[in-house]
Scaffold this motif. Structure first.
Motif, PDB file in Angstrom:
ATOM      1  N   UNK A   1       0.864  -1.178   0.000  1.00 18.75           N
ATOM      2  CA  UNK A   1       0.000   0.000   0.000  1.00 18.75           C
ATOM      3  C   UNK A   1       0.903   1.230   0.000  1.00 18.75           C
ATOM      4  N   UNK A   2       1.136   1.809  -1.200  1.00 15.80           N
ATOM      5  CA  UNK A   2       2.140   2.868  -1.265  1.00 15.80           C
ATOM      6  C   UNK A   2       1.871   3.791  -2.444  1.00 15.80           C
ATOM      7  N   UNK A   3       2.489   4.949  -2.397  1.00 10.38           N
ATOM      8  CA  UNK A   3       2.410   5.917  -3.484  1.00 10.38           C
ATOM      9  C   UNK A   3       3.679   6.747  -3.481  1.00 10.38           C
ATOM     10  N   UNK A   4       3.897   7.518  -4.546  1.00 14.84           N
ATOM     11  CA  UNK A   4       5.091   8.340  -4.587  1.00 14.84           C
ATOM     12  C   UNK A   4       5.264   9.038  -5.917  1.00 14.84           C
ATOM     13  N   UNK A   5       6.510   9.428  -6.187  1.00 15.54           N
ATOM     14  CA  UNK A   5       6.851  10.198  -7.384  1.00 15.54           C
ATOM     15  C   UNK A   5       7.672   9.341  -8.336  1.00 15.54           C
ATOM     16  N   UNK A   6       7.301   9.356  -9.599  1.00 16.10           N
ATOM     17  CA  UNK A   6       8.050   8.622 -10.618  1.00 16.10           C
ATOM     18  C   UNK A   6       9.396   9.310 -10.838  1.00 16.10           C
TER      19      UNK A   6
ATOM     20  N   UNK B   1      -1.279  13.308  -0.116  1.00 12.93           N
ATOM     21  CA  UNK B   1      -1.101  11.855  -0.087  1.00 12.93           C
ATOM     22  C   UNK B   1      -2.195  11.144   0.711  1.00 12.93           C
ATOM     23  N   UNK B   2      -2.501  11.645   1.900  1.00 15.55           N
ATOM     24  CA  UNK B   2      -3.404  10.921   2.783  1.00 15.55           C
ATOM     25  C   UNK B   2      -4.821  10.812   2.223  1.00 15.55           C
ATOM     26  N   UNK B   3      -5.162  11.665   1.267  1.00 14.15           N
ATOM     27  CA  UNK B   3      -6.489  11.585   0.657  1.00 14.15           C
ATOM     28  C   UNK B   3      -6.588  10.472  -0.373  1.00 14.15           C
ATOM     29  N   UNK B   4      -5.464  10.069  -0.961  1.00 15.78           N
ATOM     30  CA  UNK B   4      -5.509   9.110  -2.069  1.00 15.78           C
ATOM     31  C   UNK B   4      -4.701   7.837  -1.834  1.00 15.78           C
ATOM     32  N   UNK B   5      -3.880   7.797  -0.797  1.00 20.36           N
ATOM     33  CA  UNK B   5      -3.009   6.640  -0.560  1.00 20.36           C
ATOM     34  C   UNK B   5      -3.783   5.327  -0.578  1.00 20.36           C
ATOM     35  N   UNK B   6      -4.971   5.325   0.010  1.00 25.51           N
ATOM     36  CA  UNK B   6      -5.695   4.075   0.179  1.00 25.51           C
ATOM     37  C   UNK B   6      -6.414   3.615  -1.087  1.00 25.51           C
ATOM     38  N   UNK B   7      -6.284   4.398  -2.171  1.00 21.83           N
ATOM     39  CA  UNK B   7      -6.782   3.925  -3.469  1.00 21.83           C
ATOM     40  C   UNK B   7      -6.046   2.676  -3.932  1.00 21.83           C
ATOM     41  N   UNK B   8      -4.850   2.440  -3.403  1.00 21.81           N
ATOM     42  CA  UNK B   8      -4.055   1.297  -3.840  1.00 21.81           C
ATOM     43  C   UNK B   8      -4.495  -0.023  -3.257  1.00 21.81           C
ATOM     44  N   UNK B   9      -5.353   0.017  -2.211  1.00 23.09           N
ATOM     45  CA  UNK B   9      -5.771  -1.242  -1.603  1.00 23.09           C
ATOM     46  C   UNK B   9      -7.081  -1.105  -0.839  1.00 23.09           C
ATOM     47  N   UNK B  10      -7.036  -0.576   0.394  1.00 21.90           N
ATOM     48  CA  UNK B  10      -8.160  -0.805   1.305  1.00 21.90           C
ATOM     49  C   UNK B  10      -9.443  -0.078   0.928  1.00 21.90           C
TER      50      UNK B  10
END
Length: 389
Positions: A61-66, A161-170
């Protein structure tokens, strides 16, 4: 780089490991800005998922910059902010074309092992054992993302980040759990487990016009959070779940039941729970299915059992008679994340959903090993921990 690595049961360390690099022209390298510890990670921490090897990098469950893209990746560019779904998908196989992204036929590098375990492979997953491809996870400073021209969700400017981070899983996991119930307006939905997935399943069920959502847990902080979003809370240590659900549904039982717990289900001094713990301890059973049994028993005839909770192997005393005779439908599976992300991102941007309400702890990467224990033991009111880089 630094990363949280698995070294055995109850042994997670913050190690220095080699930086990832481009291995295929469709790859991208993502510099992680935020990641999270998921309830599914605890199944690895507690040693219940096979195929882990010492030194494996955890986290899905992660996000970041390419920061780098392969020569054939024409969708992403350096500087893009992306949320990376935990399911690795090719976008081209038969299952991907059908939208069954968690069943991608190409991305599990250890297909032969998964075929032997499950009959057929499903998609590769980040940070979740060699049974699902042995891919390094996102609780790290950098991650190699395979097939990065397909799954990553590009984040609009101005969204934290905290608004969209959980789009990756939960968030999509909770949404899918509710969607596959086929909720009709006014129906009663019961959800076992008030962790983050249970919270999002409850919120989703309410958004999909459930008449009442009842959430079952024993942790006061989790139950209070569920009540805050509009659900009814049941503490299984204080009441009989079956009796309470029947009382609240005029003896008919909830029409739709969601298992947001999975293989480490707890129960209050029930015989079947004690039976499961003994069998699990001596390796005669891999998963504890108390919640599955309870759902099958209390669900309204003709109802649906939706199972987003993770199971890894075999269960015992499964009530097939109740399921068959009551005409229950079972729907389960890892989340088809990209089936839901466009709609959910729109709802976040428009202010309909703020997924950050589940966050209780914000930590640095070095605090990760201790946070695994805090999260497992449900100490300090921990419901969801986010790691910021």
């Amino acid at each position: 780089m630094r990363a949280l690595c698995w070294h055995g049961k109850h042994d997670v360390r913050c190690d220095t490991v080699p930086d990832p690099g481009i291995e295929h022209p469709r790859d991208a390298i993502v510099k992680v800005t935020s990641c999270a510890i998921c309830g599914s990670d605890l199944h690895l921490f507690n040693g219940f998922i096979p195929g882990m090897e010492s030194g494996d990098i955890l986290g899905h469950e992660f996000m970041g910059e390419v920061v780098e893209v392969g020569a054939e990746n024409h969708r992403l560019k350096v500087g893009d902010r992306v949320v990376v779904p935990f399911t690795i998908i090719c976008g081209e196989c038969d299952q991907c074309r059908r939208g069954n992204f968690s069943l991608c036929e190409r991305t599990n590098r250890n297909k032969g092992t998964a075929d032997k375990a499950f009959g057929h492979t499903a998609a590769g997953l980040f940070g979740y054992s060699h049974l699902t491809g042995g891919y390094s996870g996102g609780q790290a400073e950098y991650v190699r993302v395979p097939y990065a021209d397909v799954a990553p969700v590009v984040v609009p400017e101005g969204i934290v980040d905290e608004s969209v981070l959980f789009l990756g899983d939960i968030l999509p996991t909770g949404w899918q759990a509710a969607k596959q119930c086929d909720i009709q307006p006014g129906e009663v939905v019961a959800i076992w487990g008030a962790g983050p997935v249970g919270q999002f399943a409850a919120l989703s069920a309410l958004m999909l016009n459930a008449g009442r959502v009842i959430v079952i847990d024993r942790v006061p902080e989790r139950l209070a959070m569920a009540e805050h979003i509009g659900a009814t809370a049941l503490n299984f240590e204080h009441v009989s779940v079956v009796d309470a659900l029947n009382e609240q549904t005029d003896g008919k039982g909830p029409a739709k039941c969601i298992d947001a717990v999975g293989l480490e289900a707890h129960a209050s001094a029930s015989m079947d729970s004690m039976y499961d713990r003994v069998k699990q301890a001596v390796m005669l059973e891999s998963d504890r299915p108390h919640v599955l049994r309870e759902m099958a028993y209390v669900c309204r005839p003709g109802g649906v059992l939706s199972i987003p909770g993770v199971y890894g192997g075999m269960v015992d005393k499964f009530p097939m008679g109740a399921i068959m005779n009551k005409g229950l439908t079972i729907r389960t599976g890892q989340t088809h994340v990209n089936r839901w992300t466009d709609d959910l991102l729109r709802r976040i941007v428009e202010g309909e959903i703020d997924p950050s309400f589940v966050i209780t702890h914000r930590i640095a990467l070095e605090q990760g090993p201790e946070m695994y224990k805090t999260f497992r033991d449900k100490k300090d009111g921990c419901i969801k921990a986010v790691i910021s880089m």
